[in-house]
Design an enzyme around this catalytic site. Sequence first.
Site, PDB file in Angstrom:
ATOM      1  CG  ASP A  43      -0.330  -0.163   2.522  1.00 40.37           C
ATOM      2  OD1 ASP A  43       0.907  -0.312   2.583  1.00 40.37           O
ATOM      3  OD2 ASP A  43      -1.060  -0.151   3.534  1.00 40.37           O
ATOM      4  CB  SER A  44       4.581   1.699   0.037  1.00 41.94           C
ATOM      5  OG  SER A  44       4.845   0.534  -0.731  1.00 41.94           O
ATOM      6  CE  LYS A 111       3.220  -6.164   3.608  1.00 46.18           C
ATOM      7  NZ  LYS A 111       2.751  -4.956   4.319  1.00 46.18           N
ATOM      8  CD  GLU A 180       7.768  -0.848   7.635  1.00 47.92           C
ATOM      9  OE1 GLU A 180       6.796  -1.548   7.272  1.00 47.92           O
ATOM     10  OE2 GLU A 180       8.008   0.283   7.170  1.00 47.92           O
TER      11      GLU A 180
HETATM   12  O1  KIV Z   1       3.633  -1.250   1.640  1.00 46.64           O
HETATM   13  C1  KIV Z   1       4.806  -1.621   1.669  1.00 46.64           C
HETATM   14  O2  KIV Z   1       5.639  -1.233   0.838  1.00 46.64           O
HETATM   15  C2  KIV Z   1       5.217  -2.532   2.734  1.00 46.64           C
HETATM   16  C3  KIV Z   1       6.656  -2.910   2.822  1.00 46.64           C
HETATM   17  C4  KIV Z   1       7.511  -1.787   3.198  1.00 46.64           C
HETATM   18  C5  KIV Z   1       6.860  -4.083   3.711  1.00 46.64           C
HETATM   19  O3  KIV Z   1       4.400  -2.941   3.492  1.00 46.64           O
END
Ligand code: KIV
Length: 262
Positions: A43-44, A111, A180
């Site tokens: 979701d980044s 996730k 994280e």
């Molecule tokens: O959304 C994301 O990019 C993440 C990673 C940094 C693990 O959850």
Amino acid sequence: MKTVLDFAKRKTSGEKIVMVTCYDTWSARIISETKVDVALVGDSASMVMHGHESTVLAEVEMMAYHVAAVKRGLSGKFLVADLPFLAHRKGTRYLMESIDKLMKAGAQAIKMEGADGMLDTIEYVVKSGVPVMGHLGLTPQSFHQLGGFRLQGAEEASAAQILKYSQQLEQAGVFSLVLEMVPAALAKSITETVGVPTIGIGAGVHTNGQVLVLQDLLGMSKDFEPKFLKKYLDGFGLISQALNQYSDEVRTGTFPSVKESY
Ligand code: KIV
């Protein structure tokens, strides 16, 4: 890595799992030709691709759109998608419809961030036939509550809590666990305690794998330099250089040359 079973094999063999984020088809095509094992549609995407301040702005439709784009370019790699902010707190129907969209777009696993108040939900999702990757430590969707993107588990009590959550997540059925921004010693003890592989970002060297945001490791952002990040390319510099050369050649009339003309 092609299936969820490959994760358990890596825990046993000791070979590290390599995961990167991926949000689009051309990146997926490149990743497909590399030694990377897993593509994560994180979701980044809401920050990296859409310029938002946090991942709170990610929506299920946004995530499904990116998953579908990645799926069209990815081959031979495992594909994980993030369940976005609050999708698991809007009722079971909304949760399952969200997961349905992400899986039908091409994800092989989901996730889910956090553990507090979520264990039954995660167990329900797992028992519905959906592999779940856990995510502890800094959980960016809670960044307003955490007071920013900060190290978690630095104190004894919070470290013990994160360790306990990791065991509970394993019991709830997660097949792997992202850690994280936690101290390396805590990541080590979680990795030694749980039977599922851990994948770290800012969690030191002892996890069973590592994950980075693709654009971060490619150095696409000039000023983003957290301690945990290693830039493997000066993407910002190289792309700027190419665009400047193109601009100069257009202005001087050296592009297109006879070679590029019909
Ligand atoms: O959304 C994301 O990019 C993440 C990673 C940094 C693990 O959850």
